[in-house]
Design a protein around this motif. Structure first.
Motif, mmCIF file in Angstrom:
data_model
loop_
_atom_site.group_PDB
_atom_site.id
_atom_site.type_symbol
_atom_site.label_atom_id
_atom_site.label_comp_id
_atom_site.label_asym_id
_atom_site.label_seq_id
_atom_site.Cartn_x
_atom_site.Cartn_y
_atom_site.Cartn_z
ATOM 1 N N PHE A 1 -14.558 32.017 57.075
ATOM 2 C CA PHE A 1 -14.723 31.642 55.673
ATOM 3 C C PHE A 1 -15.626 30.416 55.555
ATOM 4 C CE2 PHE A 1 -10.400 33.096 56.499
ATOM 5 C CZ PHE A 1 -10.244 34.123 55.596
ATOM 6 N N THR A 2 -16.315 30.342 54.437
ATOM 7 C CA THR A 2 -16.972 29.093 54.061
ATOM 8 C C THR A 2 -16.247 28.528 52.855
ATOM 9 O OG1 THR A 2 -19.107 29.842 54.898
ATOM 10 C CG2 THR A 2 -19.138 28.016 53.339
ATOM 11 N N LEU A 3 -15.755 27.311 53.002
ATOM 12 C CA LEU A 3 -15.064 26.634 51.897
ATOM 13 C C LEU A 3 -16.020 25.638 51.253
ATOM 14 C CD1 LEU A 3 -12.851 27.509 54.080
ATOM 15 C CD2 LEU A 3 -11.358 25.861 52.938
ATOM 16 N N GLU A 4 -16.224 25.778 49.960
ATOM 17 C CA GLU A 4 -17.090 24.841 49.226
ATOM 18 C C GLU A 4 -16.170 23.896 48.455
ATOM 19 O OE1 GLU A 4 -20.573 25.036 49.190
ATOM 20 O OE2 GLU A 4 -20.760 26.901 50.353
ATOM 21 N N LEU A 5 -16.108 22.650 48.939
ATOM 22 C CA LEU A 5 -15.046 21.729 48.526
ATOM 23 C C LEU A 5 -15.481 20.726 47.476
ATOM 24 C CD1 LEU A 5 -13.857 21.209 52.170
ATOM 25 C CD2 LEU A 5 -12.650 22.531 50.435
ATOM 26 N N GLY A 6 -16.142 21.207 46.429
ATOM 27 C CA GLY A 6 -16.554 20.302 45.358
ATOM 28 C C GLY A 6 -18.000 19.875 45.502
ATOM 29 N N PRO A 7 -18.331 18.681 44.986
ATOM 30 C CA PRO A 7 -19.729 18.243 44.989
ATOM 31 C C PRO A 7 -20.143 17.571 46.299
ATOM 32 C CG PRO A 7 -18.399 16.654 43.790
ATOM 33 C CD PRO A 7 -17.461 17.748 44.241
ATOM 34 N N GLN A 8 -21.442 17.489 46.515
ATOM 35 C CA GLN A 8 -21.980 16.777 47.673
ATOM 36 C C GLN A 8 -21.996 15.278 47.396
ATOM 37 O OE1 GLN A 8 -25.859 18.553 48.030
ATOM 38 N NE2 GLN A 8 -26.756 17.338 46.403
ATOM 39 N N GLU A 9 -22.317 14.487 48.390
ATOM 40 C CA GLU A 9 -22.396 13.013 48.268
ATOM 41 C C GLU A 9 -21.117 12.454 47.659
ATOM 42 O OE1 GLU A 9 -24.461 11.533 49.867
ATOM 43 O OE2 GLU A 9 -26.527 12.167 49.596
ATOM 44 N N TYR A 10 -19.987 12.929 48.148
ATOM 45 C CA TYR A 10 -18.705 12.602 47.546
ATOM 46 C C TYR A 10 -17.640 12.605 48.627
ATOM 47 C CZ TYR A 10 -14.449 14.179 44.890
ATOM 48 O OH TYR A 10 -13.194 14.364 44.369
ATOM 49 N N ILE A 11 -16.971 11.468 48.771
ATOM 50 C CA ILE A 11 -15.814 11.359 49.668
ATOM 51 C C ILE A 11 -14.627 10.941 48.809
ATOM 52 C CG2 ILE A 11 -14.722 9.924 51.458
ATOM 53 C CD1 ILE A 11 -16.569 11.699 52.829
#
Lengths: 368, 368, 368, 368
Positions: free
Chosen positions: A239-249
């Motif tokens: 699976f590929t999980l897309e966990l929200g926006p980039q440049e974000y911790i």
């Protein structure tokens, strides 16, 4: 459970130092369940997966492991460390332009031929041999006498680890994005376990991504065996999980996704204890119904549609502002779509050329 | 001969202005010969093709035109105008990373089906309808309701012009490079006419480039018709000319290549007068024998092998300097290849990562 | 009020087209009040100023103009149109690296000498001559026989327009940022009129920015005249407004700032009607107390401190996550500052090298 | 002579690893002569200095060292390893745009005050204390509680090593360039020793570069002491050597420059043996006569003037090709200068915007 750290060389910089990725190996006392491979940050700006791995490793200290887990955060050192202006230029190799997640090896296995040569074996033995063949294919690729590109070396080095696991999770994010999951059609049930509201069901087509590089050959083998009447489920999951926006911790948000992964691992028996999946509505569409909307004109963009919320046909999607046209009605162009959808992600910048990919939206969405 | 200038909009900038390409149309008084389409500078740093078009337009003033010629210099305004540091970042779309010369439309024509629907027609009529279908396919693509990417819009806009010609020349250059020609296998004779010493003979496979986008559908049609016993030569010609190094304008050198193009156009009857091809040795190899050599280690590179000159197996190709290893023998690593070749181009920078594409070399070279 | 649109050429692209900026001139029927120059988007990613100009032009249609207003949105076409990956690489010239807002001309006026040559004149005449000298200085600079750089040409072309106005507003934004104002110390009262909560009071030092290029020579002249006993207020006003984050267009928010500008223009008599400034608390500090905090280590950053809200010494500012150090306590490093402050902006990316400018904070803040 | 290798940490990457530079220390058995610091490759694309250090280290094995030598090749790991397209984006920090060679510390020593506090000391003691103060100033800068930028950290770390030497050589290259030397006016004699035909004589002004950061404070001190009647030569020497074009490694050519450096070191007594400087004509001009010529228009550039060869006023410098203007006489614009000069370097790319720095030329050249 024991945790050991090692590192893998996946390249060399011009100044000399090795490019390496850190590897954390969590070993079950007695491995009876599927093994797991999780990587994060293959796209340089998509950092949140590292935070999820951090939370997951901390959570796992409270559980009993029944399968081995390999975790590879910071999986693309070149991509993560390359800024261009204030942002991480992390989506593609700065020299070649090739997307780091389109560099995985297409084994192009002739499953008919391969099966014929191994048909006498049991399913278990077939799986062992097939896996060996895939891992060996990676190693051979890496030792090509003409060499391989930097991006391919990195990808195939990671892939050779992933082939050795039964479950593979590749942690990504979108640009500005709500959480969503790329899930192979044969594994649709898994979509109810992660803490992710939207799922894309993807067919058996290799486009160069990690998840596809892992499941495609197995899916082909399984399809072939079923076709000739020998029942066989696809024995790996990817699976590929897309966990929200980039440049974000965000550590708290990462904990939510770590728990979602834990729920899936629990369901698969990788941890002994039961972990309930989050109670939430979940929706899906087929990949063919996942649409890219490109800017019909250049200009400044006010993004209006909220990500992860249904948008009716004709409702405001975005405004394009064109100050050079002040005085004409084209100074502000409202955009909308002609069908119902759920906007999943939008472009990271607030200015676009004509043709810039502005939104990706799910259409024909159904609850799962 | 009349020359008219127009321009084609191929996009819009974020600030508003149209992106346009200039078009020069040279019309024959009476067009009896094949028509020609020539473009240059689709890769932003590969500027010499503009100088060749300049010289060609000047030369053509002294000849009688029997076929129409369309010339499109500066064909990628976005790519040409984007510097990154002192160099033109012109090989790929800065947003997506996609190579500007891999953006052309794959028509995916089902030639069997198409032919069956048109088999009653004469060859001439078949060609007219097939061409119309290709041009129409481009227009349809550009009017997709979801829009198309900036790079695809540019490419398909150019392609729709190219489909209307019988002869298509796409003027490129290498990074550091000697002159070479991409020539479809069915047109090998043409390689003796241009002022270009090295030719790559390419098969009927679509990889996204302009020349392929033009000849592939026709080649498939022709193959099919021949296969069912109806004789048919491929009625269009398409080549990519690699005119030396990038970031290089040299008018005298451009005159040599303009004359080579003139010799080809003369042979094809596009100009009434005879123009002799340059007397020179010419060599070729098949595309499968065109090899990429990737840096086996990171470091500083002294390029030793001269481009366009045969290099024996084991002869010095390059040195890799690694100052961090001074004191060990790895401070200077000499590189060579294990087979005879002709180095055609090498990487533009003098420092490489492990895996950087250092050289492209022809092997199995033969005289033509 | 009449609105006319024109454009100014500020450069030429490699492919030929002029680089131009759009100019909107709003003429008072009878100009009795100060004249105004407003520009936006000199940094390519800082687009919101365009939306503010849009709202301001719309608002002004309902007011009576007593002073002329010149508006220049999209003031940096090269910078706005240059993407690098998905973001606008708009802070510096991609060839030279020079910050677009450090390219303005330092007139280096010898005010003593200049004053001595003009001391017989009335204050009004002095102002006219001084202004002419500044405008002429720009024109001379642009006609240097050796040429000037692209960035300097753009800046000085804009500057020559700005020098002709009495009030100059340069609309910028931060990276991730709350709204703040750069205000010269002599004009501190103005800070109570804009809809901006935080103000930096800046001294008379030229660092290359638009506002400084406008007020520094006048401030020097005024200081000199006052020093020798001839009373003279600084007759021009120049501010930089930082209108929130970059890569952000929000029309409703833009309306708030347009109204703030209107309140200032009303106070200065540029519009006949009275416009009340927004009721809000406003704070300031001196530029010397505006501190840059640089990352003490490389890693992934969770930004914790909220922008525009007071932060006590020792309170959490950010976390640095270092997955490669999992197992040590350095895996998560909490950062804080040793003095009270208000964080105004932070870095745009969530990963940093050691030394990356992470936060800019106001210290020694006072209410105004 | 003993050679020891060490490394210095000058930063940290986002993924964790230290950024380090390699240091080679060559110790004299008995140091009686000046000590030497040589660095290379501070601009990432200017790699040839590494090859010169390589050749120099090899040559030095045949000589007797009387002074210690510190060599720092590959001095900018971040800059060297950052490609953008096929070229090294090495001139400025990719985040801030600041030129890597404008990041050195300006000590802003108040020499009057400092001298008054130390005037009782002998010249030798003065030099020791002054040097200590400079080194200590670097260390203090690096331990600023608010941190310092990545580029400043690197520069000041290198500078603190350089301050400890009597002779400092900073090895650079131009873009496309002939060899030239930046030499402080007080040290003009040294220009006859290096194997470099052109010398720029530079005044005592700090612009941020390594050589200036080293000699400026000493030059100020020396000027002050001389002014008050205490004779004092500037006791340190610092030069920037521009060793040809960037993106170029050539070992044979590097040997020539290594020998030139050796001749200078021999003259200064750093090696016991005599090494004759190369016999060649050498020329110089003052920095104020070193002119930048900016492109008067956008377009494609054919560079005509040969680097390092005198060019008479009015002779062809370059052609600008503008295909969009075919049919008008502006299609090809010949450029020339109105005074005699020697072109030293030109821009790296063959296409320019209006204002791009095309050539740097020496005027008022004299033989030395």
């Amino acid at each position: 459970m024991s945790v050991t750290q090692s590192s893998l060389k996946i390249g060399e910089l011009a100044t000399g130092p090795d490019l390496t990725v850190p590897i954390f190996s969590l070993k079950a006392e007695k491995a009876t369940a599927p093994s797991v491979y999780i990587q994060a940050n293959v796209h340089g700006a998509e950092v949140q997966g590292n935070a999820v791995i951090y939370q997951l490793m901390q959570l796992l200290e409270g559980y009993t492991l029944c399968g081995d887990i390999t975790l590879v955060p910071l999986a693309n050192p070149l991509g993560i460390n390359q800024k261009s202006g204030e942002f991480t230029l992390g989506r593609f190799d700065p020299i070649t332009g090739v997307n780091w997640n389109r560099e995985y090896l297409d084994h192009k296995v002739n499953v008919t031929q391969w099966y014929e040569a191994h048909q006498e074996l049991s399913n278990t033995e077939i799986f062992i041999h097939f896996r060996e063949m895939l891992v060996e294919g990676c190693h051979q690729r890496l030792s090509d006498e003409w060499g391989v590109t930097s991006g391919h070396r990195q990808a195939v080095s990671l892939q050779s680890m992933a082939h050795q696991a039964d479950i593979v999770l590749d942690l990504h994010t979108g640009p500005k994005s709500c959480k969503h999951l790329y899930c192979p059609e044969y594994e649709a049930d898994a979509a109810s376990l992660f803490s992710i509201p939207y799922t894309l069901l993807i067919p058996n087509e290799f486009g160069g991504a990690m998840d596809e590089s892992v499941f495609c050959p197995w899916w082909q083998l399984s399809d072939y065996m079923n076709a000739i009447g020998r029942e066989c489920k696809v024995p790996v999951s990817a699976f590929t999980l897309e966990l929200g926006p980039q440049e974000y911790i965000h550590l708290e948000d990462a904990l939510i996704d770590a728990k979602g992964i834990l729920a899936y691992l629990s369901f698969r028996g990788v941890i002994a204890q039961e972990v309930e999946p989050a109670k939430m509505s979940r929706y899906a569409c087929y990949l063919k119904d996942y649409k890219k909307y490109h800017a019909p004109m250049g200009g400044m963009v006010e993004y209006l549609a909220r990500l992860g919320e249904p948008l009716e046909a004709g409702s405001p999607l975005a405004n394009i502002l064109r100050l050079d046209l002040y005085g004409s009605e084209r100074v502000l162009t409202p955009l909308s779509l002609s069908q119902d959808c759920v906007p999943i992600l939008h472009f990271a910048s607030a200015s676009v050329y004509q043709g810039t990919e502005m939104y990706k939206v799910m259409t024909q969405v159904f609850e799962i």
